[in-house]
Design a protein around this motif. Structure first.
Motif, PDB file in Angstrom:
ATOM      1  N   SER A 302      -5.320  34.582   1.767  1.00  0.00           N
ATOM      2  CA  SER A 302      -5.337  36.045   1.567  1.00  0.00           C
ATOM      3  C   SER A 302      -6.008  36.347   0.238  1.00  0.00           C
ATOM      4  O   SER A 302      -5.783  35.649  -0.755  1.00  0.00           O
ATOM      5  CB  SER A 302      -3.917  36.609   1.571  1.00  0.00           C
ATOM      6  OG  SER A 302      -3.366  36.571   2.863  1.00  0.00           O
ATOM      7  N   LEU A 323      -7.548  36.214   5.592  1.00  0.00           N
ATOM      8  CA  LEU A 323      -8.717  35.564   6.185  1.00  0.00           C
ATOM      9  C   LEU A 323      -8.230  34.679   7.328  1.00  0.00           C
ATOM     10  O   LEU A 323      -7.434  33.758   7.129  1.00  0.00           O
ATOM     11  CB  LEU A 323      -9.458  34.738   5.139  1.00  0.00           C
ATOM     12  CG  LEU A 323      -9.989  35.534   3.936  1.00  0.00           C
ATOM     13  CD1 LEU A 323     -10.669  34.616   2.941  1.00  0.00           C
ATOM     14  CD2 LEU A 323     -10.945  36.632   4.390  1.00  0.00           C
ATOM     15  N   SER A 376     -11.164  38.910   9.457  1.00  0.00           N
ATOM     16  CA  SER A 376      -9.955  39.617   9.048  1.00  0.00           C
ATOM     17  C   SER A 376      -9.615  40.683  10.078  1.00  0.00           C
ATOM     18  O   SER A 376     -10.481  41.131  10.841  1.00  0.00           O
ATOM     19  CB  SER A 376     -10.143  40.266   7.673  1.00  0.00           C
ATOM     20  OG  SER A 376      -8.958  40.940   7.296  1.00  0.00           O
TER      21      SER A 376
END
Length: 422
Positions: A302, A323, A376
């Motif tokens: 993240s 991610l 994402s």
């Protein structure tokens, strides 16, 4: 209570035994103390057993000698039998197959056969002298080639692998796999390694038939199985073998694996153990399934990103962006720990969506690496939702401002019109 405890202990013992049996079935049982299974096409390592510890390679060394011969001569070029070749001990072509005198000539093609099939200790020195002028310079070339191939834990001291007078002639199973890969990539060497029997001679000697010492070698290269390799043995090295197996896994699709076994037993005269070790490894290698390192949908990392809620003017806000990997990351689980490298792309937060790659994750194991894209679940609509209060407040403010301007406009221009009519 007693019966319950007894049952519990019985269950635990059975569980441990069954777990160990499953584990034992999964790990190849070989005699060799060091080994590797390596995928020729991808560079993936499928099995490891102490692959980075240095050991004596014995006559597997001759694969490097073969590489330098192939780089410096053509098959029809003639090599001269030298004094240093004649000085080599038994398991030499000139001592054990057919007498060869210093100064006699042998074609490079026959020299390659005598080097890799019969494993002539003298032939290795003949090649060294003809390629580099003497064995010392040739050894320098061997070590330079090793570095070029990424064999960083290898030191060659001579061209034939004899180690009676040295403790420094060392390499590793991993380095041998790299050398074998290079040898297979050379057609001349690959064809030679795949030869079961052949007749060779020098200019002045009687032709003699020699046979490949790799007893796993296929008689028919169209079948699945061993298509090449190199054997080795000294008292220090034990029985060694590097081998290449080529197997059809689907219609029009083949897979090639390289196996290396070092320091196995030499059960003379049958000489079967190292070859059984290799077959065990190859059966394991071709059937081994990959483990999952990261699953599809897993958050790899993240990151915190800054942005302006209203582009260009603010206020400044931050958001955590996960991610995510959109496919399973699979690998062969061995004693090697995978290296993971995550890189973040430069991106405009207002333009991202679920199909926009925001970075990459690279998984590396030795010389194998594979890159995967990271995405994402954050999008511009998410930013709008997060800042809805700001936008509502801004809308109300703009509306109030408009109403205020209208009132002011009416007061100014409305008064003038009334005076004009009067």
């Amino acid at each position: 209570m007693k019966n319950f405890k007894k049952s519990l202990w019985t269950f635990l013992i059975l569980f441990i035994v069954s777990f160990n049996l499953v584990w034992a079935e999964d790990i190849p049982n070989i005699i060799g103390t060091q080994a590797i299974v390596y995928d020729y096409e991808t560079g993936e390592i499928i099995y490891t057993k102490d692959i980075d510890s240095k050991a004596y390679p014995a006559s597997i060394t001759k694969l490097m000698t073969a590489l330098l011969l192939a780089e410096n001569f053509n098959k029809n070029d003639m090599l001269t039998y030298t004094q240093s070749a004649a000085d080599q001990p038994a398991y030499s072509y000139g001592k054990n197959v057919e007498q060869v005198l210093v100064g006699d000539k042998m074609s490079a093609e026959n020299a390659m056969y005598a080097l890799l099939l019969y494993s002539g200790n003298d032939i290795a020195y003949m090649i060294a002298d003809n390629v580099s002028g003497d064995s010392s310079k040739f050894v320098d070339a061997m070590n330079a080639k090793a570095q070029e191939l990424g064999m960083n834990d290898t030191t060659f001291v001579n061209p034939n692998g004899l180690d009676d007078n040295t403790d420094e002639h060392l390499t590793t199973p991993y380095d041998i796999a790299l050398m074998t890969k290079a040898a297979l990539g050379n057609k001349w060497i690959a064809d030679t390694m795949a030869t079961k029997k052949v007749t060779v001679s020098t200019q002045n000697s009687i032709p003699r038939e020699i046979e490949n010492r790799n007893s796993n070698l296929l008689d028919d290269t169209d079948k699945d199985g061993c298509i090449g390799g190199k054997t080795g043995y000294t008292t220090k090295a034990g029985r060694c073998l590097t081998a290449i197996y080529h197997v059809k896994i689907a219609e029009e699709k083949y897979r090639t694996l390289i196996g290396v076994v070092m320091n196995s037993e030499y059960n003379y005269p049958e000489d079967t153990i190292v070859f059984e070790d290799m077959n065990t490894l190859m059966e394991y290698g071709f059937n081994k399934e990959k483990d999952i390192l990261k699953r599809n949908g897993d958050i790899v990392k993240s990151i915190t990103a800054s942005y302006k809620a209203i582009p260009f003017i603010g206020p400044n806000k931050t958001i955590d962006i996960p991610l995510i990997i959109n496919e399973d990351i699979k690998y062969y689980k061995t004693e090697i720990e995978p290296e993971i490298d995550v890189k973040i792309n430069t991106f405009d937060i207002w333009k991202i969506d679920e199909s926009t790659p925001l970075g990459t994750i690279t998984v590396k194991l030795k010389d194998y690496s594979k890159e995967y894209k990271l995405y994402s679940n954050i999008s511009s609509s998410k930013l709008l939702k997060d800042n809805i209060i700001i936008y509502v407040g801004l809308g109300i403010g703009v509306l109030v401002l408009i109403i205020l301007l209208v009132v002011i406009f009416k007061k100014i221009f409305g008064g003038k019109k009334r005076r004009y009519r009067y």
